[in-house]
Design an enzyme around this catalytic site. Structure first.
Site, PDB file in Angstrom:
ATOM      1  N   LYS A   1       0.765  -1.069   0.317  1.00 40.74           N
ATOM      2  CA  LYS A   1      -0.083   0.186   0.059  1.00 40.74           C
ATOM      3  C   LYS A   1       1.039   1.208   0.128  1.00 40.74           C
ATOM      4  O   LYS A   1       0.638   2.240  -0.670  1.00 40.74           O
ATOM      5  CB  LYS A   1      -0.817  -0.035   1.091  1.00 40.74           C
TER       6      LYS A   1
ATOM      7  N   GLU B   1      -8.701  -2.593  14.388  1.00 44.41           N
ATOM      8  CA  GLU B   1      -9.768  -2.631  13.305  1.00 44.41           C
ATOM      9  C   GLU B   1     -11.110  -3.148  13.843  1.00 44.41           C
ATOM     10  O   GLU B   1     -10.942  -4.437  14.705  1.00 44.41           O
ATOM     11  CB  GLU B   1      -9.098  -3.507  12.282  1.00 44.41           C
TER      12      GLU B   1
ATOM     13  N   ASP C   1      -8.718   1.285   4.167  1.00 46.48           N
ATOM     14  CA  ASP C   1      -9.343  -0.238   4.283  1.00 46.48           C
ATOM     15  C   ASP C   1      -9.822  -0.794   3.256  1.00 46.48           C
ATOM     16  O   ASP C   1     -10.417  -0.114   2.387  1.00 46.48           O
ATOM     17  CB  ASP C   1     -10.285  -0.406   5.370  1.00 46.48           C
TER      18      ASP C   1
ATOM     19  N   PHE D   1       0.839  -7.185  -4.186  1.00 43.24           N
ATOM     20  CA  PHE D   1       0.883  -7.835  -3.120  1.00 43.24           C
ATOM     21  C   PHE D   1      -0.565  -8.572  -3.014  1.00 43.24           C
ATOM     22  O   PHE D   1      -1.451  -8.332  -3.784  1.00 43.24           O
ATOM     23  CB  PHE D   1       1.155  -6.952  -2.056  1.00 43.24           C
TER      24      PHE D   1
ATOM     25  N   LYS E   1      -1.064  -0.039 -12.329  1.00 42.18           N
ATOM     26  CA  LYS E   1      -1.939  -0.407 -11.264  1.00 42.18           C
ATOM     27  C   LYS E   1      -2.764   0.893 -10.722  1.00 42.18           C
ATOM     28  O   LYS E   1      -3.851   0.774 -10.588  1.00 42.18           O
ATOM     29  CB  LYS E   1      -1.576  -1.322 -10.245  1.00 42.18           C
TER      30      LYS E   1
ATOM     31  N   ARG F   1      -7.751   1.596  -4.910  1.00 42.67           N
ATOM     32  CA  ARG F   1      -6.920   2.449  -3.762  1.00 42.67           C
ATOM     33  C   ARG F   1      -6.568   3.583  -4.241  1.00 42.67           C
ATOM     34  O   ARG F   1      -6.770   4.754  -3.711  1.00 42.67           O
ATOM     35  CB  ARG F   1      -5.865   1.681  -3.477  1.00 42.67           C
TER      36      ARG F   1
END
Ligand code: IMP
Length: 184
Positions: free
Chosen positions: A13, A37, A66, A142, A163, A169
C-alpha cells in the site's frame, strides 16, 4: 509542500500511495502503528474507526485505508475479511473455491479515512471491477493481485504505475488528495 501521514504496516500500500502522491507533489510519510480494526461488514465504518483512533493516539492528522476483494459468485466473500482469509487460505485457496465457477466477476473496494485529533473522520472510496483468473499470474504487487484480472492482465502483471491508473486504492486516494489540496 503538504505532508500526509499514512498509518499502515502494508508496504504494498505504501509503494502505491507514494507513487501517486509524489506525482501530485504531496510528501507522504508512513507511520507503522497497528490501530484497532472493528469487525464490520462495512469498509467505511472500519476506516472511520481506525482513523479516529490512530489520529487520537498519534496526535496528528492522518489517513488509514481499508480494502477488500468482493467475489460475486461467493456473495461478496471475502470482502471485509480479506486480510484474514488471505492469511488462512491465500490465493490458492480462493482459486480452489472458484474451481468450475463460471461467473468470475469480482470487485476491489477501498476506503480512505482521514482524521484530525479530536475530530470526526471523513472517508473517500474507490472501486475497480475485474475477474478472478483461472490461475495465479505475475509477481508484482501484493495480496490477491496475482488472481485479480483487469482487462487481460492480473494486477500482479502490472507495474505500480499501471495499477495506480485503475486501482480502487488510487481512486480513493486521489479523491482524498483533491479534497486535501483544495485550499492550495
Ligand atoms: P486491509 O485493507 O489491510 O484490511 O487488507 C485487506 C486485504 O485485502 C489485504 O491484506 C490484501 O490481502 C487484500 N488487498 C487489499 N487491497 C489489495 C490490492 O490492491 N491488491 C491485492 N490484495 C489486496
Amino acid at each position: 509542500m503538504k505532508i500526509v501521514y499514512f498509518v499502515t504496516g502494508n508496504l504494498g500500500k505504501v509503494r502505491e500511495a507514494k507513487e501517486m502522491f509524489e506525482k501530485l507533489g504531496i510528501d507522504m510519510q508512513q507511520i507503522s502503528y497497528g490501530y484497532p480494526e472493528i469487525q464490520s461488514d462495512n469498509l467505511g465504518e472500519i476506516a472511520k474507526y481506525g482513523a479516529k483512533n490512530a489520529a487520537m493516539y498519534l496526535k496528528k492528522p492522518i489517513i488509514v485505508e481499508d480494502a477488500g476483494m468482493f467475489i460475486s459468485a461467493l456473495k461478496g466473500f471475502p470482502g471485509p475479511y480479506s486480510a484474514f482469509i488471505f492469511k488462512c487460505i491465500g490465493n490458492e485457496g480462493i482459486l480452489k473455491l472458484m474451481r468450475g465457477v463460471k461467473n468470475r466477476n469480482a470487485q476491489f473496494k477501498s476506503v480512505v479515512g482521514y482524521c484530525e485529533p479530536g475530530k470526526e473522520a471523513i472517508t473517500f472510496s474507490g472501486s475497480v471491477e475485474g475477474e478472478i483468473s483461472e490461475e495465479s499470474r505475475g509477481n508484482m504487487g501484493f495480496g490477491y493481485d496475482p488472481i485479480f484480472l483487469h482487462q487481460k492482465k492480473t494486477f500482479a502483471q502490472m507495474s505500480t504505475e499501471e495499477k495506480n491508473k485503475v486501482s480502487h486504492r488510487c481512486m480513493a486516494l486521489r479523491k482524498f488528495a483533491e479534497w486535501f489540496c483544495k485550499d492550495i
